[in-house]
Design a protein around this motif. Structure first.
Motif, mmCIF file in Angstrom:
data_model
loop_
_atom_site.group_PDB
_atom_site.id
_atom_site.type_symbol
_atom_site.label_atom_id
_atom_site.label_comp_id
_atom_site.label_asym_id
_atom_site.label_seq_id
_atom_site.Cartn_x
_atom_site.Cartn_y
_atom_site.Cartn_z
ATOM 1 N N ASN A 40 0.830 -1.209 0.000
ATOM 2 C CA ASN A 40 0.000 0.000 0.000
ATOM 3 C C ASN A 40 0.863 1.258 0.000
ATOM 4 O O ASN A 40 0.573 2.221 -0.715
ATOM 5 N N PHE A 41 1.928 1.251 0.786
ATOM 6 C CA PHE A 41 2.840 2.398 0.823
ATOM 7 C C PHE A 41 3.555 2.558 -0.517
ATOM 8 O O PHE A 41 3.689 3.681 -1.033
ATOM 9 N N ALA A 42 3.986 1.449 -1.095
ATOM 10 C CA ALA A 42 4.696 1.491 -2.384
ATOM 11 C C ALA A 42 3.813 2.088 -3.476
ATOM 12 O O ALA A 42 4.285 2.857 -4.320
ATOM 13 N N GLU A 43 2.537 1.750 -3.467
ATOM 14 C CA GLU A 43 1.602 2.308 -4.450
ATOM 15 C C GLU A 43 1.503 3.823 -4.301
ATOM 16 O O GLU A 43 1.518 4.556 -5.290
ATOM 17 N N LYS A 44 1.411 4.292 -3.067
ATOM 18 C CA LYS A 44 1.330 5.742 -2.827
ATOM 19 C C LYS A 44 2.618 6.440 -3.229
ATOM 20 O O LYS A 44 2.599 7.531 -3.783
ATOM 21 N N ASP A 103 14.491 4.926 -2.471
ATOM 22 C CA ASP A 103 14.906 3.679 -1.832
ATOM 23 C C ASP A 103 15.052 3.860 -0.323
ATOM 24 O O ASP A 103 14.654 2.991 0.459
ATOM 25 N N ILE A 104 15.592 4.990 0.085
ATOM 26 C CA ILE A 104 15.753 5.278 1.511
ATOM 27 C C ILE A 104 14.388 5.433 2.168
ATOM 28 O O ILE A 104 14.134 4.886 3.246
ATOM 29 N N THR A 105 13.491 6.145 1.512
ATOM 30 C CA THR A 105 12.134 6.329 2.040
ATOM 31 C C THR A 105 11.425 4.990 2.190
ATOM 32 O O THR A 105 10.804 4.702 3.219
ATOM 33 N N MET A 106 11.542 4.141 1.178
ATOM 34 C CA MET A 106 10.900 2.830 1.221
ATOM 35 C C MET A 106 11.527 1.960 2.305
ATOM 36 O O MET A 106 10.805 1.275 3.055
ATOM 37 N N ALA A 107 12.837 1.964 2.433
ATOM 38 C CA ALA A 107 13.522 1.160 3.451
ATOM 39 C C ALA A 107 13.103 1.590 4.859
ATOM 40 O O ALA A 107 12.817 0.738 5.711
ATOM 41 N N HIS A 108 13.060 2.891 5.105
ATOM 42 C CA HIS A 108 12.628 3.383 6.420
ATOM 43 C C HIS A 108 11.191 2.953 6.718
ATOM 44 O O HIS A 108 10.890 2.522 7.830
ATOM 45 N N ALA A 109 10.319 3.072 5.738
ATOM 46 C CA ALA A 109 8.922 2.677 5.926
ATOM 47 C C ALA A 109 8.827 1.185 6.230
ATOM 48 O O ALA A 109 8.092 0.766 7.131
#
Length: 100
Positions: free
Chosen positions: A50-54, A84-90
């Motif tokens: 869900n986060f990746a879609e947003k 990538d950093i944003t996704m990793a932190h999430a």
């Protein structure tokens, strides 16, 4: 969406993402998350999806029962970016939530 920014060559991965492994040759981040069971792993993947879609940035990943192996890279930029950093932190935060 604006173009992602490539990370600086001296970006401190150990300080910022200590649980992640960096493959400089492939320009990707990797981590395996281990949960108590399949249901928990799937809950984690659902939160991440869900986060990746947003975010408009999707991980390369695989699931085997309670483990989720993740690789992050911004293929359109041929390297690691702020996405990538944003996704990793999430993902780290979602894992903590599931593991509570």
């Amino acid at each position: 969406m604006s173009k992602p920014n490539l990370l600086a060559k001296d970006f401190d991965f150990d300080k910022t993402l200590s649980e992640w492994k960096v493959n400089q040759g492939k320009q990707e981040l990797g981590r395996t998350f281990v949960f108590k069971d399949f249901k928990s792993a799937f809950q984690f993947m659902t939160l991440c999806a869900n986060f990746a879609e947003k975010l408009g940035h999707h991980p390369d990943w695989s699931n085997s029962w309670n483990a989720v192996s993740v690789r992050l890279s911004t293929h359109s930029m041929k390297g690691l970016t702020d996405l990538d950093i944003t996704m990793a932190h999430a993902m780290d935060q979602f894992a903590l939530k599931i593991l509570e």
